[in-house]
Design an enzyme around this catalytic site. Structure first.
Site, PDB file in Angstrom:
ATOM      1  N   SER A 183       0.804  -1.218   0.000  1.00 10.24           N
ATOM      2  CA  SER A 183       0.000   0.000   0.000  1.00 10.24           C
ATOM      3  C   SER A 183       0.842   1.276   0.000  1.00 10.24           C
ATOM      4  CB  SER A 183      -0.956   0.017   1.198  1.00 10.24           C
ATOM      5  OG  SER A 183      -0.236   0.129   2.405  1.00 10.24           O
TER       6      SER A 183
ATOM      7  N   LYS B 295       0.969   4.760   6.637  1.00 10.34           N
ATOM      8  CA  LYS B 295       0.185   5.630   5.756  1.00 10.34           C
ATOM      9  C   LYS B 295       0.951   6.915   5.468  1.00 10.34           C
ATOM     10  CE  LYS B 295      -4.010   3.512   6.085  1.00 10.34           C
ATOM     11  NZ  LYS B 295      -3.570   2.162   6.268  1.00 10.34           N
TER      12      LYS B 295
END
Length: 151
Positions: A64, A101
């Site tokens: 990700s 993130k």
């Protein structure tokens, strides 16, 4: 935080420090620095981990964050003493799950985003519970096949 050349950092800081490697991987449940979650330690020069008590390493699982150059099976070194600012790569506890993130602030709204165009960003307030746990100082990646590493 200023910009330093590696030679300046190495000259100003001597010795090595042990950085705990946390487990399980970042996409698993919320770990604490308790010994139950330690998988070992990584020896680093002090200039790479200037605040050892606040520094931890984590194995990455998934892709990700490939846009940030962080891939599956890399190792992220996270500093809990750093403050997240716009565009920082962070470790966040989101609804009880640890993840890596990109921290974005857009029009006064804090967002956590994947660095993968196939996955959307979401506003931090959309999560029932979200906490920035630390800022990724750097990551370590193997450039040879791990199967070829024989001890």
């Amino acid at each position: 935080m200023g910009v330093y050349r590696i030679e300046e950092l190495a000259r100003d800081s001597e010795g090595v420090v042990l950085v705990p490697i946390m487990g399980p991987t970042l996409c698993a449940g919320f770990p604490s620095p308790a010994d139950d979650f330690l998988e070992g330690a990584l020896e680093l020069p002090r200039w790479l981990a200037p605040n050892p008590p606040a520094t931890f390493a984590w194995n990455i699982s998934g892709d990700s964050m490939r846009g940030a150059g962080i891939f599956d099976r890399d190792l992220a070194v996270v500093d809990r003493s750093l403050k997240a600012v716009h565009d920082s790569v962070v470790v966040a506890a989101v609804d009880g799950q640890m993840s890596i993130k990109r921290f974005l602030v857009e029009e006064r709204v804090a967002r956590l985003a994947f660095d993968n165009p196939d996955l959307p960003a979401f506003a931090v307030e959309e999560a029932a519970e979200a906490e920035i746990w630390g800022v990724v100082r750097f990551s370590i990646r193997w450039h040879i096949a791990r199967a070829g590493l024989v001890r």
